[in-house]
Design an enzyme around this catalytic site. Structure first.
Site, PDB file in Angstrom:
ATOM      1  N   LYS A  27       0.840  -1.208   0.000  1.00  0.00           N
ATOM      2  CA  LYS A  27       0.000   0.000   0.000  1.00  0.00           C
ATOM      3  C   LYS A  27       0.872   1.254   0.000  1.00  0.00           C
ATOM      4  O   LYS A  27       0.675   2.190  -0.778  1.00  0.00           O
ATOM      5  CB  LYS A  27      -0.907   0.030   1.237  1.00  0.00           C
ATOM      6  CG  LYS A  27      -1.541   1.409   1.490  1.00  0.00           C
ATOM      7  CD  LYS A  27      -2.341   1.442   2.771  1.00  0.00           C
ATOM      8  CE  LYS A  27      -1.554   1.685   4.007  1.00  0.00           C
ATOM      9  NZ  LYS A  27      -1.297   3.098   4.325  1.00  0.00           N
ATOM     10  N   ASN A  28       1.884   1.285   0.882  1.00  0.00           N
ATOM     11  CA  ASN A  28       2.673   2.506   1.060  1.00  0.00           C
ATOM     12  C   ASN A  28       3.657   2.752  -0.077  1.00  0.00           C
ATOM     13  O   ASN A  28       4.200   3.843  -0.196  1.00  0.00           O
ATOM     14  CB  ASN A  28       3.375   2.477   2.419  1.00  0.00           C
ATOM     15  CG  ASN A  28       2.386   2.674   3.535  1.00  0.00           C
ATOM     16  OD1 ASN A  28       1.209   2.970   3.285  1.00  0.00           O
ATOM     17  ND2 ASN A  28       2.822   2.497   4.763  1.00  0.00           N
TER      18      ASN A  28
ATOM     19  N   CYS B 224      -4.880  13.337  12.664  1.00  0.00           N
ATOM     20  CA  CYS B 224      -4.900  11.888  12.465  1.00  0.00           C
ATOM     21  C   CYS B 224      -4.801  11.216  13.829  1.00  0.00           C
ATOM     22  O   CYS B 224      -4.191  11.765  14.736  1.00  0.00           O
ATOM     23  CB  CYS B 224      -3.713  11.516  11.581  1.00  0.00           C
ATOM     24  SG  CYS B 224      -3.383   9.773  11.500  1.00  0.00           S
TER      25      CYS B 224
ATOM     26  N   ARG C  63       0.883  15.166  12.496  1.00  0.00           N
ATOM     27  CA  ARG C  63       1.233  14.920  11.090  1.00  0.00           C
ATOM     28  C   ARG C  63       1.162  16.164  10.208  1.00  0.00           C
ATOM     29  O   ARG C  63       0.388  16.192   9.239  1.00  0.00           O
ATOM     30  CB  ARG C  63       0.436  13.773  10.523  1.00  0.00           C
ATOM     31  CG  ARG C  63       0.581  12.488  11.332  1.00  0.00           C
ATOM     32  CD  ARG C  63      -0.061  11.316  10.706  1.00  0.00           C
ATOM     33  NE  ARG C  63       0.667  10.837   9.548  1.00  0.00           N
ATOM     34  CZ  ARG C  63       0.276   9.779   8.845  1.00  0.00           C
ATOM     35  NH1 ARG C  63      -0.834   9.158   9.180  1.00  0.00           N
ATOM     36  NH2 ARG C  63       0.962   9.354   7.817  1.00  0.00           N
TER      37      ARG C  63
ATOM     38  N   ASP D 251       5.135   1.308  11.958  1.00  0.00           N
ATOM     39  CA  ASP D 251       3.905   0.636  11.517  1.00  0.00           C
ATOM     40  C   ASP D 251       3.816  -0.814  11.989  1.00  0.00           C
ATOM     41  O   ASP D 251       2.810  -1.484  11.737  1.00  0.00           O
ATOM     42  CB  ASP D 251       3.783   0.690   9.992  1.00  0.00           C
ATOM     43  CG  ASP D 251       3.590   2.114   9.484  1.00  0.00           C
ATOM     44  OD1 ASP D 251       3.773   2.350   8.280  1.00  0.00           O
ATOM     45  OD2 ASP D 251       3.283   2.995  10.309  1.00  0.00           O
TER      46      ASP D 251
ATOM     47  N   ARG E 108      -8.368  -0.261   5.359  1.00  0.00           N
ATOM     48  CA  ARG E 108      -7.571   0.713   4.623  1.00  0.00           C
ATOM     49  C   ARG E 108      -6.220   0.137   4.199  1.00  0.00           C
ATOM     50  O   ARG E 108      -5.604   0.591   3.254  1.00  0.00           O
ATOM     51  CB  ARG E 108      -7.320   1.955   5.489  1.00  0.00           C
ATOM     52  CG  ARG E 108      -8.596   2.705   5.871  1.00  0.00           C
ATOM     53  CD  ARG E 108      -8.250   3.994   6.532  1.00  0.00           C
ATOM     54  NE  ARG E 108      -7.207   4.651   5.765  1.00  0.00           N
ATOM     55  CZ  ARG E 108      -6.341   5.498   6.316  1.00  0.00           C
ATOM     56  NH1 ARG E 108      -6.411   5.755   7.593  1.00  0.00           N
ATOM     57  NH2 ARG E 108      -5.413   6.059   5.595  1.00  0.00           N
TER      58      ARG E 108
HETATM   59  C1  EPZ Z   1       4.379   7.287   5.906  1.00  0.00           C
HETATM   60  O1  EPZ Z   1       3.607   8.401   6.361  1.00  0.00           O
HETATM   61  C2  EPZ Z   1       3.450   6.073   5.955  1.00  0.00           C
HETATM   62  N1  EPZ Z   1       2.282   6.318   5.130  1.00  0.00           N
HETATM   63  C3  EPZ Z   1       2.997   5.823   7.394  1.00  0.00           C
HETATM   64  O2  EPZ Z   1       2.260   4.606   7.409  1.00  0.00           O
HETATM   65  C4  EPZ Z   1       4.211   5.611   8.266  1.00  0.00           C
HETATM   66  O3  EPZ Z   1       3.802   5.494   9.604  1.00  0.00           O
HETATM   67  C5  EPZ Z   1       5.160   6.841   8.151  1.00  0.00           C
HETATM   68  O4  EPZ Z   1       5.509   7.057   6.776  1.00  0.00           O
HETATM   69  C6  EPZ Z   1       6.447   6.643   8.920  1.00  0.00           C
HETATM   70  O5  EPZ Z   1       7.101   5.499   8.516  1.00  0.00           O
HETATM   71  C7  EPZ Z   1       2.365   6.080   3.798  1.00  0.00           C
HETATM   72  O6  EPZ Z   1       3.381   5.742   3.258  1.00  0.00           O
HETATM   73  C8  EPZ Z   1       1.109   6.271   3.006  1.00  0.00           C
HETATM   74  P1  EPZ Z   1       6.377  10.879   7.679  1.00  0.00           P
HETATM   75  P2  EPZ Z   1       4.172   9.893   6.213  1.00  0.00           P
HETATM   76  O7  EPZ Z   1       6.187  12.121   6.881  1.00  0.00           O
HETATM   77  O8  EPZ Z   1       5.076   9.993   5.053  1.00  0.00           O
HETATM   78  C9  EPZ Z   1       6.701  14.338  10.897  1.00  0.00           C
HETATM   79  C10 EPZ Z   1       0.417   3.173   7.761  1.00  0.00           C
HETATM   80  O9  EPZ Z   1       0.080   2.663   8.837  1.00  0.00           O
HETATM   81  N2  EPZ Z   1       6.510  15.260   9.756  1.00  0.00           N
HETATM   82  O10 EPZ Z   1       7.557  10.047   7.361  1.00  0.00           O
HETATM   83  O11 EPZ Z   1       3.010  10.785   6.307  1.00  0.00           O
HETATM   84  C11 EPZ Z   1       5.471  13.475  11.155  1.00  0.00           C
HETATM   85  O12 EPZ Z   1       4.519  14.134  11.931  1.00  0.00           O
HETATM   86  C12 EPZ Z   1       0.858   4.651   7.745  1.00  0.00           C
HETATM   87  O13 EPZ Z   1       0.458   2.581   6.698  1.00  0.00           O
HETATM   88  C13 EPZ Z   1       6.646  16.597   9.958  1.00  0.00           C
HETATM   89  O14 EPZ Z   1       6.898  17.055  11.073  1.00  0.00           O
HETATM   90  O15 EPZ Z   1       5.039  10.003   7.560  1.00  0.00           O
HETATM   91  C14 EPZ Z   1       6.083  12.267  11.847  1.00  0.00           C
HETATM   92  O16 EPZ Z   1       6.265  12.539  13.196  1.00  0.00           O
HETATM   93  C15 EPZ Z   1       0.556   5.361   9.014  1.00  0.00           C
HETATM   94  N3  EPZ Z   1       6.462  17.430   8.890  1.00  0.00           N
HETATM   95  C16 EPZ Z   1       7.421  12.131  11.144  1.00  0.00           C
HETATM   96  O17 EPZ Z   1       7.715  13.402  10.556  1.00  0.00           O
HETATM   97  C17 EPZ Z   1       6.191  16.963   7.622  1.00  0.00           C
HETATM   98  O18 EPZ Z   1       6.037  17.747   6.686  1.00  0.00           O
HETATM   99  C18 EPZ Z   1       7.457  11.069  10.049  1.00  0.00           C
HETATM  100  O19 EPZ Z   1       6.336  11.259   9.228  1.00  0.00           O
HETATM  101  C19 EPZ Z   1       6.066  15.580   7.443  1.00  0.00           C
HETATM  102  C20 EPZ Z   1       6.239  14.741   8.525  1.00  0.00           C
END
Ligand code: EPZ
Length: 472
Positions: free
Chosen positions: A22-23, A120, A125, A347, A439
């Protein structure tokens, strides 16, 4: 609303194929917005999020062209109307990955309007890093009525050196967004502190197949040489490492014996290392190229991950292996901290917590990516788990058994953790709000039932009186 009714205490046994990721698929599905040529993705899982992304692409003038043939897991896309560049709140609020359409539309069409994803269950996020990266490529970004409005400079985006690191480290979808946009920017872009996740490597491979010039994907520094235009592609999505990790722990928590096909072992070295330490054994049997590409089967091998020494394995494609999962009778406690890849993935945190509830001793889990990602703690406690949370750390005192209870799923991976706990528990567990699970896992109850679990999907209105009593 659907619930799962689970009778615990059944060992899982048999063979299951791991679906496409999915990701990996979600950011890839935004890529057709970067080209005038058709793009076909294969082994795309049939999930709520995927269906929402197809709907969103349709709104953005990018039609799915093989709707009719319904070939399992095949999604063919082609842009038919590049004037529709507004990703509206009604879809974006259902799926954060919608943000991945921002970079490609900006790069190809020169402008984009994407609703800001809301809050979320697993944490705040924000998307500030996405906007930082796109602004560094020359985009003018404003917010209006809850929407991000992005405009490229005259002549298009311009390559730049970008530090994309945030408070919690790198961002996966932020890296995907900026890397995709940079493929059409004039000149060279360097993304520093890029996410190293395997899904980013898979996305880069797809973009390279379309003619992009990308180096360093999978490392913290990605270098993209902009090109004038991209072509089409026909690409098979990588296997889902989080689904594979979930099935590995499903085998372990039921003291089962499972064979996983299409398992991306090479993307799971940290979880395999810690699970090994807890007494869970993941042994490759053979690679699974055959199922997808029809190549002859190679010889078998064994895999153990030693601390820091890396895998000792022979055989081919470590991203599509067949592995056998077994488990020691008594699980040992472990200490983990979730980290960006190649560390232990956030995850798989909830699923591991369910498993360690039954370990012989005290385990410790620290969540470094989403410090509040613990809505499953209270639900597991309802099943008799002994958990003590201190900030972003949970101490898990192992218990001899869990007991079935009504529990509430709050997000995708928490629901997977509760289903694992329900399969190990004594008695009946009713998991409410399983739409969260749908999902990210395709027909999970059918696949678990085929492996010996007693699990049924029931509309909460159709629960039997005893189940309803259990569910209330
Ligand atoms: C991806 O989300 C995955 N989703 C998430 O999986 C996964 O938990 C996450 O990466 C971390 O591995 C998909 O790929 C669709 P991040 P993403 O941006 O990219 C902070 C699942 O269960 N951050 O790497 O949205 C954020 O808040 C889902 O399948 C900022 O501060 O996660 C977090 O603390 C849930 N500013 C950290 O960085 C930003 O602009 C990592 O988030 C972006 C992120």
């Amino acid at each position: 609303m659907d619930t799962f009714v689970i009778e615990g205490g059944r060992r899982l046994y048999g063979r299951v194929r791991i679906n496409g990721s999915k990701n990996a698929a979600l950011p890839m599905m935004a890529v057709p917005l970067l080209t005038d040529a058709p793009v076909t993705l294969r082994d795309v899982p049939d999930l709520a999020d995927i269906r929402n992304m197809i709907r969103l692409l349709g709104q953005l003038g990018c039609a799915r062209t093989n709707e009719a043939d319904n070939a399992k897991g095949v999604c063919a896309f082609h842009v038919t109307d590049p004037t529709q560049s507004h990703a509206r709140y009604d879809i974006v609020r259902t799926m954060r990955a919608s943000i991945c359409t921002l970079g490609p539309m900006l790069a190809k069409r020169g402008e984009a309007r994407v609703s800001l994803p809301g809050g979320c269950a697993i944490g705040e996020r924000p998307v500030d890093l996405h906007l930082r990266g796109l602004a560094a490529l020359g985009a003018k970004i404003t917010l209006d009525g809850g929407d991000i409005i992005a405009k490229a400079p005259e002549g298009g985006l311009v390559g730049s050196t970008i530090f994309l690191g945030g408070t919690f480290g790198s961002t996966v979808l932020g890296t995907a967004n900026v890397m995709s946009a940079a493929t059409l920017a004039r000149g060279t872009t360097i993304i520093e502190s890029a996410a190293c996740e395997p899904e980013i490597v898979d996305l880069a491979n797809l973009l390279i197949e379309m003619g992009a010039k990308i180096k360093g994907a999978g490392s913290p520094r990605i270098i993209i040489e902009g090109v004038r235009e991209l072509g089409g592609a026909d690409y098979t999505v990588m296997a889902d490492r989080i689904e594979a990790g979930t099935f590995i722990m499903a085998a372990a928590i039921t003291n089962g014996d499972l064979t996983l096909e299409n398992c991306p072992v090479d993307a799971l070295l940290a979880p395999i290392y810690f699970l090994n330490a807890a007494g869970v054994h993941v042994q490759p049997i053979e690679s699974l190229h055959t199922a997808i590409a029809g190549t002859p089967r190679p010889r078998s091998s064994t895999l153990t991950v030693t601390n820091g020494a890396g895998p000792t394995t022979t055989g081919d494609d470590p991203m599509r292996r067949t592995v056998r999962v077994t488990c020691d009778r008594v699980l040992r406690p472990v200490e983990i901290t979730t980290q960006p890849h190649p560390g232990f993935p956030t995850d798989l945190q909830a699923q591991l917590m369910s498993l360690l509830c039954l370990a012989d001793g005290n385990s410790v889990i620290t969540e470094r990516i989403f410090p509040d990602r613990f809505l499953h703690v209270a639900e597991l406690s309802r099943m008799g788990a002994k958990l003590m949370r201190q900030g972003s750390t949970v101490i898990i005192s192992g218990v001899r058994k869990l007991v079935g209870a009504p529990v509430m799923a709050s997000d995708l991976r928490a629901s997977a953790g509760l289903i694992l706990a329900g399969m190990a528990a004594e008695g009946t567990t009713v998991v409410n709000r399983v739409y969260h699970l749908d999902r990210g896992y395709e027909r999970m109850e059918d696949r678990l039932r085929m492996l010996g679990a007693s699990i049924r999907r029931v509309d909460e209105k159709e629960l039997s009186p005893s189940e309803a009593a259990c569910a209330s």
